[in-house]
Design a protein around this motif. Structure first.
Motif, short mmCIF file in Angstrom:
data_model
loop_
_atom_site.label_atom_id
_atom_site.label_comp_id
_atom_site.label_asym_id
_atom_site.label_seq_id
_atom_site.Cartn_x
_atom_site.Cartn_y
_atom_site.Cartn_z
N ASP A 61 0.81 -1.22 0.00
CA ASP A 61 0.00 0.00 0.00
C ASP A 61 0.85 1.27 0.00
O ASP A 61 0.47 2.28 0.60
CB ASP A 61 -0.98 0.00 1.18
N PHE A 62 2.00 1.21 -0.66
CA PHE A 62 2.89 2.38 -0.73
C PHE A 62 2.22 3.53 -1.48
O PHE A 62 2.44 4.69 -1.17
CB PHE A 62 4.20 2.00 -1.41
N ILE A 63 1.41 3.18 -2.47
CA ILE A 63 0.57 4.18 -3.13
C ILE A 63 -0.88 3.71 -3.03
O ILE A 63 -1.16 2.51 -2.94
CB ILE A 63 0.97 4.42 -4.60
N THR A 64 -1.78 4.64 -3.05
CA THR A 64 -3.20 4.31 -2.95
C THR A 64 -3.72 3.88 -4.33
O THR A 64 -3.07 4.10 -5.35
CB THR A 64 -4.01 5.52 -2.47
N SER A 65 -4.90 3.31 -4.34
CA SER A 65 -5.54 2.94 -5.61
C SER A 65 -5.77 4.16 -6.49
O SER A 65 -5.57 4.10 -7.70
CB SER A 65 -6.87 2.23 -5.35
N ASP A 66 -6.16 5.26 -5.88
CA ASP A 66 -6.37 6.50 -6.65
C ASP A 66 -5.06 7.00 -7.24
O ASP A 66 -5.02 7.43 -8.40
CB ASP A 66 -7.00 7.59 -5.78
N GLU A 67 -3.98 6.94 -6.45
CA GLU A 67 -2.67 7.35 -6.96
C GLU A 67 -2.22 6.44 -8.11
O GLU A 67 -1.68 6.90 -9.10
CB GLU A 67 -1.63 7.33 -5.84
N GLU A 68 -2.46 5.14 -7.96
CA GLU A 68 -2.10 4.18 -9.01
C GLU A 68 -2.84 4.50 -10.31
O GLU A 68 -2.24 4.54 -11.38
CB GLU A 68 -2.44 2.76 -8.56
N ASN A 69 -4.13 4.73 -10.20
CA ASN A 69 -4.92 5.05 -11.39
C ASN A 69 -4.44 6.33 -12.06
O ASN A 69 -4.34 6.40 -13.29
CB ASN A 69 -6.40 5.16 -11.04
N GLN A 70 -4.11 7.33 -11.25
CA GLN A 70 -3.61 8.59 -11.82
C GLN A 70 -2.25 8.39 -12.49
O GLN A 70 -1.99 8.92 -13.56
CB GLN A 70 -3.53 9.67 -10.73
N LEU A 71 -1.38 7.60 -11.86
CA LEU A 71 -0.08 7.30 -12.45
C LEU A 71 -0.23 6.62 -13.81
O LEU A 71 0.45 6.96 -14.78
CB LEU A 71 0.75 6.41 -11.53
N LEU A 72 -1.11 5.63 -13.88
CA LEU A 72 -1.34 4.93 -15.14
C LEU A 72 -1.84 5.90 -16.22
O LEU A 72 -1.40 5.84 -17.36
CB LEU A 72 -2.32 3.78 -14.94
N GLN A 73 -2.73 6.79 -15.84
CA GLN A 73 -3.21 7.79 -16.80
C GLN A 73 -2.07 8.69 -17.25
O GLN A 73 -1.91 8.97 -18.45
CB GLN A 73 -4.33 8.64 -16.18
N PRO B 175 9.51 13.12 -15.10
CA PRO B 175 8.20 13.78 -15.20
C PRO B 175 7.66 14.18 -13.83
O PRO B 175 7.91 13.51 -12.82
CB PRO B 175 7.32 12.73 -15.87
N ASP B 176 6.91 15.27 -13.82
CA ASP B 176 6.34 15.79 -12.58
C ASP B 176 5.47 14.77 -11.86
O ASP B 176 5.39 14.78 -10.63
CB ASP B 176 5.50 17.04 -12.86
N PHE B 177 4.83 13.87 -12.61
CA PHE B 177 3.93 12.92 -11.96
C PHE B 177 4.67 11.91 -11.09
O PHE B 177 4.05 11.17 -10.34
CB PHE B 177 3.00 12.23 -12.96
#
Length: 97
Positions: A15-27, A66-68
């Motif tokens: 859980d180092f990143i949240t599901s929302d963070e993961e989805n944003q990273l993929l985008q 990248p900034d993300f």
């Protein structure tokens, strides 16, 4: 965050990143150009990695990370897993199978 040590030098932090963070990273990753030179798609940031020499090429600077990736790098530094900001990053896409 639970931390496990399976091999010397390897750390798994669930859980180092949240599901929302993961989805944003993929985008965010998918807005960038992919390379199809290998069997898998890759993206190189910072210094280009030479798969032939297995080193980074300090004469081939592709630009800043990248900034993300900033929040992940900050979190890794906060966890004291590294002490300096990385200057090179490879994104690898591994598909099922």
């Amino acid at each position: 965050m639970q931390q496990q040590n399976l091999l010397i030098g390897l750390k798994i932090i669930e859980d180092f990143i949240t599901s929302d963070e993961e989805n944003q990273l993929l985008q965010d990753v998918n807005t960038k150009q992919w390379s199809n030179v290998l069997k898998r798609r890759t993206q190189h940031y910072g210094y280009k990695y030479s798969y032939t020499d297995r080193t980074i090429n300090k004469n081939n600077y592709l630009g800043p990370l990248p900034d993300f990736t900033d929040f992940i790098i900050d979190r890794i530094i906060d966890q004291e897993l590294i002490t300096e900001r990385p200057v090179q990053l490879i994104v690898n896409e591994y598909t099922p199978g």
